[in-house]
Design an enzyme around this catalytic site. Structure first.
Site, short mmCIF file in Angstrom:
data_model
loop_
_atom_site.label_atom_id
_atom_site.label_comp_id
_atom_site.label_asym_id
_atom_site.label_seq_id
_atom_site.Cartn_x
_atom_site.Cartn_y
_atom_site.Cartn_z
N GLU A 35 0.84 -1.19 0.00
CA GLU A 35 0.00 0.00 0.00
C GLU A 35 0.89 1.24 0.00
O GLU A 35 1.72 1.41 0.90
CB GLU A 35 -0.93 0.01 1.21
CG GLU A 35 -1.78 1.25 1.35
CD GLU A 35 -2.60 1.55 0.10
OE1 GLU A 35 -2.41 2.62 -0.50
OE2 GLU A 35 -3.43 0.69 -0.27
N THR A 42 -9.95 3.71 -0.02
CA THR A 42 -10.83 4.86 -0.25
C THR A 42 -11.86 5.01 0.87
O THR A 42 -12.06 6.10 1.41
CB THR A 42 -11.56 4.72 -1.60
OG1 THR A 42 -10.58 4.78 -2.65
CG2 THR A 42 -12.56 5.85 -1.79
N CYS A 43 -12.51 3.93 1.23
CA CYS A 43 -13.61 4.03 2.20
C CYS A 43 -13.15 4.60 3.54
O CYS A 43 -13.74 5.52 4.07
CB CYS A 43 -14.26 2.67 2.40
SG CYS A 43 -15.62 2.71 3.57
N CYS A 48 -16.15 6.81 2.51
CA CYS A 48 -17.38 6.72 3.29
C CYS A 48 -17.23 7.02 4.78
O CYS A 48 -18.11 7.62 5.38
CB CYS A 48 -18.04 5.36 3.08
SG CYS A 48 -16.91 3.98 2.91
N LYS A 51 -16.47 10.86 5.24
CA LYS A 51 -17.66 11.54 4.70
C LYS A 51 -18.81 11.47 5.70
O LYS A 51 -19.48 12.48 5.95
CB LYS A 51 -18.07 10.88 3.38
CG LYS A 51 -19.37 11.41 2.79
CD LYS A 51 -19.79 10.52 1.63
CE LYS A 51 -20.10 9.11 2.11
NZ LYS A 51 -20.39 8.18 0.99
N TYR A 178 -24.35 9.90 -5.92
CA TYR A 178 -24.45 9.94 -4.46
C TYR A 178 -23.36 10.78 -3.83
O TYR A 178 -23.59 11.46 -2.82
CB TYR A 178 -24.48 8.52 -3.89
CG TYR A 178 -23.19 7.74 -4.00
CD1 TYR A 178 -22.26 7.74 -2.97
CD2 TYR A 178 -22.89 6.98 -5.12
CE1 TYR A 178 -21.09 7.03 -3.04
CE2 TYR A 178 -21.71 6.26 -5.22
CZ TYR A 178 -20.82 6.29 -4.18
OH TYR A 178 -19.65 5.58 -4.27
N GLU A 182 -24.23 13.93 -1.46
CA GLU A 182 -23.77 13.92 -0.07
C GLU A 182 -22.94 15.16 0.26
O GLU A 182 -23.14 15.79 1.30
CB GLU A 182 -22.96 12.65 0.17
CG GLU A 182 -23.82 11.40 0.18
CD GLU A 182 -23.03 10.11 0.11
OE1 GLU A 182 -23.59 9.05 0.46
OE2 GLU A 182 -21.85 10.14 -0.31
N ARG A 205 -29.24 9.18 -10.91
CA ARG A 205 -29.57 8.31 -12.05
C ARG A 205 -29.41 6.85 -11.65
O ARG A 205 -28.44 6.47 -10.99
CB ARG A 205 -28.64 8.62 -13.23
CG ARG A 205 -28.89 7.79 -14.47
CD ARG A 205 -28.08 8.32 -15.63
NE ARG A 205 -26.66 8.30 -15.37
CZ ARG A 205 -25.85 7.26 -15.60
NH1 ARG A 205 -26.35 6.14 -16.11
NH2 ARG A 205 -24.56 7.33 -15.33
N GLY A 263 -17.67 11.27 -11.56
CA GLY A 263 -17.27 9.92 -11.96
C GLY A 263 -15.95 9.51 -11.33
O GLY A 263 -15.20 10.34 -10.80
N ASP A 304 -13.26 -1.84 -6.71
CA ASP A 304 -13.53 -0.79 -7.70
C ASP A 304 -12.65 -0.86 -8.94
O ASP A 304 -13.01 -0.33 -9.98
CB ASP A 304 -13.36 0.59 -7.05
CG ASP A 304 -14.45 0.91 -6.05
OD1 ASP A 304 -15.32 0.04 -5.82
OD2 ASP A 304 -14.44 2.01 -5.48
N THR A 312 -17.95 -0.47 -0.98
CA THR A 312 -16.99 -1.13 -0.10
C THR A 312 -17.44 -2.52 0.35
O THR A 312 -16.65 -3.47 0.30
CB THR A 312 -16.72 -0.24 1.13
OG1 THR A 312 -16.09 0.96 0.67
CG2 THR A 312 -15.82 -0.93 2.13
N HIS A 437 -43.63 0.09 17.18
CA HIS A 437 -44.38 1.35 17.27
C HIS A 437 -43.98 2.13 18.52
O HIS A 437 -43.82 1.53 19.59
CB HIS A 437 -45.88 1.05 17.30
CG HIS A 437 -46.72 2.29 17.35
ND1 HIS A 437 -46.93 3.08 16.25
CD2 HIS A 437 -47.39 2.86 18.38
CE1 HIS A 437 -47.71 4.09 16.59
NE2 HIS A 437 -48.00 3.98 17.88
N GLU A 442 -41.87 1.01 10.92
CA GLU A 442 -43.09 0.21 10.91
C GLU A 442 -43.90 0.41 9.64
O GLU A 442 -44.72 -0.43 9.27
CB GLU A 442 -43.95 0.54 12.14
CG GLU A 442 -44.55 1.94 12.13
CD GLU A 442 -45.41 2.20 13.36
OE1 GLU A 442 -46.38 1.43 13.58
OE2 GLU A 442 -45.11 3.16 14.09
#
Length: 453
Positions: A35, A42-43, A48, A51, A178, A182, A205, A263, A304, A312, A437, A442
């Protein structure tokens, strides 16, 4: 003794790569992973997790406003510090990076903190070393892209948005997916004046049209200037540091920051795939078969970088499938139907299964159940926000084909509903389930009368 340094070498320590490496090692394989950035992908590092921390931060503005209806009096006007939020976010990401490293070490996976590229099908160059492996797993993920327009270099993507020195006063978010939705909500909630531009007729979309339209109405209520059928054709930096945008209708607007969320592309450039005989498609995504195998027999890919489903949890499942099949003697294939997902917009979206449009396109008869209502917490606050819930049901079999929601806690609720949809539950079984409830959830088991067929 093996002729290779490792049984498995994983390129990329994101969620999918880390899971595959740890599980394969648990089955007895000698595993290494490379790495070039922080561990977590990324996540965890620039997606995510940070974010959602920003989403939490952005939502406090409304919470402070709503508190007075519940008897709370704040001692003074709330103030917000972007630097504090970002510093605390960075500290959490550093903590998670450390946890991921400990997980790899605890799983006997050797970590190379360098970029890895292919020399041939069994050899990678990592830093100044050459390392060989019987099998190699590509899990390098993707990156956000910018359109090829004049001045695009003055704009940022989601990567840079997490590290801005200051909260911009005027932000233009370009995109309708998304990530765009966000971040528009994040910036608006934290106090920026936000304009969101999308080149097509409606945001999100591919989602159910009722969900798209409902969310669009709700985010406009929150002060976001949403402009569809509108795009940016050029960006010019002004003498005062602001940005002048030229739009498709010929008009111009001024912003302090422009963020493209238009994108993502696979991180395959410069990886040396051609030296290993690994083929990619025209977008640079690694071609794989059902078993996650590339065009070179001993090389696999997950996540990805394959440009299948960019989520993820999907990458993690693919990593599990690879390790179980190749090293665990428990072969199985990843399936991509009925994947629950969420958009952490404000309000959030939760969805699983087919949209109404997809269900009708398949040719079968469907029954639609839908409910729109004010969340209970806003009966006192008076906030003008509505929740939408929707079920798509096969008229012949009574099977619930899709479930969709816009409203508070949508992500938490759809996870449970996702199990039922994945198992093929019928509308009758939903109806037979006792409601919790009072709750918003519900509504999914109390919608009795269809709105259309």
């Amino acid at each position: 003794m093996s002729d290779y340094d490792f049984d498995l070498f994983v390129i990329g320590a994101g969620s999918g790569g880390v899971r595959a490496a740890r599980v394969a090692s648990g089955y007895g394989a000698k595993v290494a992973i490379a790495e070039e950035s922080q561990v977590g992908g990324t996540c965890v590092i620039r997606g995510c997790v940070p974010k959602k921390l920003l989403v939490y931060g952005a939502h406090f503005a409304e919470d402070f406003e709503d508190a007075s209806a519940y008897g709370w009096t704040l001692p003074g006007e709330p103030t917000f510090s972007w630097k504090t939020l970002i510093a605390n976010k960075d500290a959490e990401i550093d903590r998670l990076n450390g946890i991921y490293k400990k997980l790899l070490a605890g799983s006997n996976v050797e970590l190379f903190e360098h970029r890895a590229t292919f020399k041939d099908a069994h050899t990678v160059i990592v830093g100044d070393r050459e390392v060989t492996a019987e099998r190699i797993l590509i899990a390098v993920g993707g990156h956000p892209t910018k359109p090829d327009i004049p001045g695009a270099e003055h704009a940022i993507t989601s990567n840079e948005a997490f590290y801005l020195d200051e909260l911009p006063k005027r932000v233009v978010v370009v995109g309708g997916g998304y990530i765009a939705v966000e971040f528009a909500g994040i910036f608006a909630g934290l106090g920026s004046r936000v304009t969101q531009l999308y080149r097509s007729e409606q945001i999100l979309r591919g989602f159910d049209n009722d969900i798209r339209n409902h969310l669009a109405e709700e985010i406009v209520k929150k002060g976001i200037d949403l402009r569809v059928n509108t795009n940016v054709t050029a960006i010019e930096k002004q003498a005062d540091g602001s940005l002048s945008l030229t739009l498709t209708d010929g008009s111009t607007m001024i912003a302090d920051q422009v963020m493209f969320a238009t994108g993502r592309a696979p991180n395959t450039a410069g990886l040396g795939l051609e030296k290993a005989g690994v083929e990619t498609d025209k977008r640079g995504a690694v071609k794989i078969n059902q078993g996650l195998q590339t065009t070179t027999e001993n090389i696999y890919a997950v996540g990805d970088v394959t440009d299948r489903v960019q989520l993820t949890p999907v990458a993690i499942k693919e990593g599990m499938a690879f390790a179980d099949t190749v090293y665990g003697g428990k072969p199985w294939h990843m399936t991509y139907q009925a994947i629950p997902t969420a958009v952490f917009s404000q309000p959030p979206v939760g969805t699983v299964g087919l949209s109404e449009e997809e269900a009708r396109a398949k040719g079968g008869e469907v029954v639609i159940y839908k409910s729109t209502f004010k969340p209970m917490r806003h009966t006192l606050s008076g906030r003008d926000e509505k929740t939408l819930m929707k079920l798509i049901v096969d008229k012949t079999t009574d099977v619930v084909l899709g479930a969709h929601m816009v409203g508070p806690d949508a992500a938490e609720i759809i996870q449970g509903i996702g199990i039922a949809v994945r198992m093929g539950a019928t509308k009758a079984q939903f109806d037979q389930t006792v409601a919790v409830h009072p709750s918003a959830a519900e509504e999914f088991v109390t919608m009795r009368f269809p709105v259309s067929e």
